[in-house]
Design an enzyme around this catalytic site. Structure first.
Site, PDB file in Angstrom:
ATOM      1  N   GLY A  14       0.839  -1.203   0.000  1.00  0.00           N
ATOM      2  CA  GLY A  14       0.000   0.000   0.000  1.00  0.00           C
ATOM      3  C   GLY A  14       0.874   1.253   0.000  1.00  0.00           C
ATOM      4  N   ARG A  18      -2.393   7.708   4.069  1.00  0.00           N
ATOM      5  CA  ARG A  18      -2.953   8.286   5.290  1.00  0.00           C
ATOM      6  C   ARG A  18      -1.878   8.586   6.339  1.00  0.00           C
ATOM      7  NH1 ARG A  18      -7.640   3.761   5.683  1.00  0.00           N
ATOM      8  NH2 ARG A  18      -6.166   2.677   4.322  1.00  0.00           N
ATOM      9  N   GLY A  87      -5.381  -2.604  -4.852  1.00  0.00           N
ATOM     10  CA  GLY A  87      -6.249  -3.189  -3.830  1.00  0.00           C
ATOM     11  C   GLY A  87      -5.689  -4.494  -3.287  1.00  0.00           C
ATOM     12  N   ASP A 112       0.525  -4.118   7.868  1.00  0.00           N
ATOM     13  CA  ASP A 112       0.346  -2.940   8.731  1.00  0.00           C
ATOM     14  C   ASP A 112      -0.376  -3.278  10.032  1.00  0.00           C
ATOM     15  OD1 ASP A 112      -2.238  -3.344   7.829  1.00  0.00           O
ATOM     16  OD2 ASP A 112      -2.559  -1.296   7.140  1.00  0.00           O
ATOM     17  N   ASN A 232      -3.097   2.766   9.835  1.00  0.00           N
ATOM     18  CA  ASN A 232      -3.363   3.575   8.654  1.00  0.00           C
ATOM     19  C   ASN A 232      -2.894   5.008   8.862  1.00  0.00           C
ATOM     20  OD1 ASN A 232      -4.556   1.383   7.369  1.00  0.00           O
ATOM     21  ND2 ASN A 232      -6.555   1.839   8.247  1.00  0.00           N
ATOM     22  N   TYR A 371      35.933  15.687  30.737  1.00  0.00           N
ATOM     23  CA  TYR A 371      35.734  15.168  29.387  1.00  0.00           C
ATOM     24  C   TYR A 371      36.897  14.243  29.048  1.00  0.00           C
ATOM     25  CZ  TYR A 371      35.743  14.478  24.437  1.00  0.00           C
ATOM     26  OH  TYR A 371      35.776  13.865  23.211  1.00  0.00           O
ATOM     27  N   ARG A 445      52.123  24.373  35.426  1.00  0.00           N
ATOM     28  CA  ARG A 445      51.229  25.522  35.609  1.00  0.00           C
ATOM     29  C   ARG A 445      52.096  26.717  35.990  1.00  0.00           C
ATOM     30  NH1 ARG A 445      49.067  22.454  40.834  1.00  0.00           N
ATOM     31  NH2 ARG A 445      50.600  23.165  42.344  1.00  0.00           N
TER      32      ARG A 445
HETATM   33  C1  UD1 Z   1      -8.264  -3.817   5.164  1.00  0.00           C
HETATM   34  C2  UD1 Z   1      -9.535  -4.638   4.879  1.00  0.00           C
HETATM   35  C3  UD1 Z   1     -10.540  -4.371   5.993  1.00  0.00           C
HETATM   36  C4  UD1 Z   1      -9.930  -4.722   7.325  1.00  0.00           C
HETATM   37  C5  UD1 Z   1      -8.607  -4.002   7.533  1.00  0.00           C
HETATM   38  C6  UD1 Z   1      -7.901  -4.541   8.749  1.00  0.00           C
HETATM   39  C7  UD1 Z   1      -9.662  -4.782   2.451  1.00  0.00           C
HETATM   40  C8  UD1 Z   1     -10.331  -4.278   1.243  1.00  0.00           C
HETATM   41  N1  UD1 Z   1     -10.048  -4.246   3.595  1.00  0.00           N
HETATM   42  O1  UD1 Z   1      -8.653  -2.442   5.128  1.00  0.00           O
HETATM   43  O2  UD1 Z   1     -11.710  -5.146   5.781  1.00  0.00           O
HETATM   44  O3  UD1 Z   1     -10.858  -4.390   8.350  1.00  0.00           O
HETATM   45  O4  UD1 Z   1      -7.719  -4.193   6.421  1.00  0.00           O
HETATM   46  O5  UD1 Z   1      -6.765  -3.789   9.060  1.00  0.00           O
HETATM   47  O6  UD1 Z   1      -8.829  -5.648   2.361  1.00  0.00           O
HETATM   48  N2  UD1 Z   1      -2.016  -3.393   0.374  1.00  0.00           N
HETATM   49  C9  UD1 Z   1      -1.272  -3.869  -0.681  1.00  0.00           C
HETATM   50  N3  UD1 Z   1      -1.634  -3.521  -1.938  1.00  0.00           N
HETATM   51  C10 UD1 Z   1      -2.742  -2.766  -2.210  1.00  0.00           C
HETATM   52  C11 UD1 Z   1      -3.512  -2.304  -1.116  1.00  0.00           C
HETATM   53  C12 UD1 Z   1      -3.127  -2.637   0.155  1.00  0.00           C
HETATM   54  O7  UD1 Z   1      -0.273  -4.567  -0.481  1.00  0.00           O
HETATM   55  O8  UD1 Z   1      -3.020  -2.533  -3.387  1.00  0.00           O
HETATM   56  C13 UD1 Z   1      -1.590  -3.748   1.752  1.00  0.00           C
HETATM   57  C14 UD1 Z   1      -1.321  -2.523   2.611  1.00  0.00           C
HETATM   58  O9  UD1 Z   1       0.062  -2.150   2.562  1.00  0.00           O
HETATM   59  C15 UD1 Z   1      -1.731  -3.005   3.996  1.00  0.00           C
HETATM   60  C16 UD1 Z   1      -2.760  -4.084   3.731  1.00  0.00           C
HETATM   61  O10 UD1 Z   1      -2.635  -4.447   2.369  1.00  0.00           O
HETATM   62  O11 UD1 Z   1      -0.635  -3.552   4.706  1.00  0.00           O
HETATM   63  C17 UD1 Z   1      -4.196  -3.586   3.986  1.00  0.00           C
HETATM   64  O12 UD1 Z   1      -4.458  -2.493   3.129  1.00  0.00           O
HETATM   65  P1  UD1 Z   1      -5.144  -1.156   3.651  1.00  0.00           P
HETATM   66  O13 UD1 Z   1      -5.275  -0.222   2.516  1.00  0.00           O
HETATM   67  O14 UD1 Z   1      -4.482  -0.679   4.857  1.00  0.00           O
HETATM   68  O15 UD1 Z   1      -6.589  -1.739   4.002  1.00  0.00           O
HETATM   69  P2  UD1 Z   1      -7.597  -1.211   5.082  1.00  0.00           P
HETATM   70  O16 UD1 Z   1      -8.321  -0.033   4.528  1.00  0.00           O
HETATM   71  O17 UD1 Z   1      -6.953  -1.058   6.383  1.00  0.00           O
HETATM   72 CA    CA Z   2      -4.856  -1.044   7.094  1.00  0.00          CA
END
Ligand code: UD1
Ligand code: CA
Length: 480
Positions: A14, A18, A87, A112, A232, A371, A445
């Site tokens: 991700g 945020r 996603g 995360d 986040n 020192y 001295r």
């Molecule tokens: C996600 C879940 C949510 C859950 C929450 C728990 C989805 C759609 N939603 O939401 O239901 O309650 O985690 O913490 O899965 N990431 C990628 N590639 C991407 C997008 C995200 O590797 O394209 C990784 C991010 O780095 C992160 C994890 O996936 O470590 C979750 O993504 P994030 O965007 O934080 O999802 P949330 O909105 O927290």
């Molecule tokens: Ca998350």
């Protein structure tokens, strides 16, 4: 316990928008380790040996540098790039080609979410097997203000789907069972990911949509909702830090360490404390620190990447960085040991003393205002108040050597390179520029000159009181 038929995928690609940071959130520090360290550790502790981490191409090198270089015992960590963060479903899809063919179960964790425990990982695998589920995930009861995905169940209580907060109806937002982002799936069913669409608020491919495309989905509801904190924002980062710090401090207390006002004490994940160590309020132990039995660290000390043997005593407000302290060393209050300091057994450093790249021998002491830089100091040496090693000439650093049993009087400057020989004395107030041979007395001295009666002359000249009419001070009877 090894789980050789399980492959784990950790999602870490991700963009961390945020967090409003140049650093990807999985590399932000949490109790001394990057966020991503923790889910990987939970997997390893649960016996998972095959881990695939999905990373963003921009950060692949950075993440890989940190995790790829560490000894991993028998765990294999593979990195795959997700070209664009489309996603969580897309992220899982990029990892599919790396899943070994012998894999019987696929675990999916969010990079995360650092508070997941190894017991929850094991529990999820058992729960999945026990229920013969197609997909299982961890859920928890959270307050309705949480923005995590909501678990939607049928009237009979069966999991129907997970709906993201942004896409949820008002009624769904009021549901309190939320999705952790930790899943266990049958590998064959992962091919259904291609059926996931991005018709949602974020126009992303949600892994959570797979739940409604698969027959049997089961949720393992856990009591400890802290385990599912996902990071986040910086507020989440701080909440996770607090929860993690509490766990770390409790681990030490259960192992025999006294923490006075534990909530005020910061101890990084990799710190090792032996039993009967006592830590006072407001102290911070950062990085790789280890402290031996029965040592005491008083209030508001900062110790980073240092090793302290048993029975050391660090008094209030001291700073110790990249240093080594042998048994019974005593430091402070308000002392500063900079990198490369080595205190041998029972060496003693008092207030307002600074050391850098210096070895202080057994039973040697520098009790006040000194020192000592780039110095090699032997055993049983006394460094007087106000002694300074003049180690830098504006171009290079030079060494000062002070041999066993030497006595350096107060307020001396030792102009390096210089050697103070074994058992020698250096008179107070000396500026030493030449080596002092063993057993000798060095005085360097200005000679004192007493001009009899001269004080009266000065006073007359300045129109001040003569010494006859100076009234004796009430506080200074001893001077009369
Ligand atoms: C996600 C879940 C949510 C859950 C929450 C728990 C989805 C759609 N939603 O939401 O239901 O309650 O985690 O913490 O899965 N990431 C990628 N590639 C991407 C997008 C995200 O590797 O394209 C990784 C991010 O780095 C992160 C994890 O996936 O470590 C979750 O993504 P994030 O965007 O934080 O999802 P949330 O909105 O927290
Ligand atoms: Ca998350």
């Amino acid at each position: 316990m090894s789980q050789r038929n399980v492959t784990a995928i950790v999602l870490a690609a991700g963009l961390s928008t945020r967090m409003k940071s140049k650093t990807p959130k999985v590399l932000h520090s949490l109790c001394g380790q990057p966020v991503l360290f923790y889910p990987i550790k939970a997997l390893k502790d649960a016996g998972i040996t095959q881990i695939i981490v999905v990373v963003h191409p921009l950060y692949k090198r950075e993440v890989g540098r940190f995790f790829g270089l560490r000894p991993q015992n028998d765990t294999t960590i593979t990195f795959v790039e997700q070209k664009k963060p489309l996603g969580t479903a897309d992220a899982v899809k990029t990892a599919l080609k790396k899943i070994p063919t012998h894999t019987k179960k696929v675990l999916i964790l969010c990079g995360d979410a650092p508070l997941i425990s190894s017991s929850t990982v094991k529990h999820l695998l058992q729960f999945h097997d026990h229920n013969k589920a197609d997909i299982s995930f961890v859920s928890a009861e959270f307050n309705s203000e949480s923005e995590l995905g909501r678990v939607v169940r049928s009237a009979e209580g069966k999991v129907e789907r997970i709906v993201e907060f942004r896409d949820a109806s008002v009624d769904q937002k009021n549901l309190t069972e939320v999705n952790s982002g930790f899943y266990c799936v049958e590998p064959a069913l992962l091919k259904k990911i291609s059926g996931v669409k991005n018709a949602n608020h974020k126009k992303e491919f949600y892994f959570t949509d797979l739940v409604s495309l698969i027959q049997k989905a089961c949720a393992l509801k856990i009591k400890n909702c802290e385990e599912i904190i996902g990071i986040n924002t910086r507020i989440d980062l701080e909440n996770a830090r607090k929860a993690l710090q509490k766990k770390i401090n409790q681990r030490h207390m259960l192992a025999g360490v006294t923490l006075i006002d534990a909530e005020s004490i910061l101890i990084d994940q990799q710190v090792h404390l032996d039993s009967d160590v006592t830590i006072y309020p407001g102290t911070y132990l950062k990085g790789t620190v280890s402290i031996g039995n029965s040592s005491i660290v008083e209030s508001h000390c900062f110790i980073s990447n240092s090793k302290l043997a048993q029975n050391c005593h660090i008094k209030q407000g001291s700073i110790i960085e990249e240093s080594l302290l042998e048994e019974g060393a005593c430091v402070g209050p308000l002392a500063h040991l900079r990198p490369g300091t080595h205190l041998k057994q029972k060496a003693k450093i008092g207030n307002f003393v600074e050391l850098k790249k210096t070895v202080l021998g057994k039973n040697s002491k520098a009790n006040h205002l000194a020192y000592l830089g780039d110095a090699l100091i032997g055993n049983d040496v006394n460094i007087g108040c106000g002694v300074i090693t003049c180690n830098y000439d504006g171009f290079a650093k030079h060494k000062t050597i002070i041999e066993d049993g030497a006595f350096v009087g107060s307020d001396c400057q030792l102009v390096a390179p210089v050697r103070i020989g074994k058992g020698s004395y250096v008179g107070s107030g000396s500026t030493v520029t030449k080596n002092v041979p063993a057993g000798s007395l060095a005085i360097a001295r200005g000679k004192q000159v007493n001009l009899e009666g001269y004080a009266k002359k000065i006073r007359n000249k300045m129109g001040k009181k003569t010494e006859e009419n100076i009234e004796p001070s009430k506080d200074c009877h001893g001077l009369q």
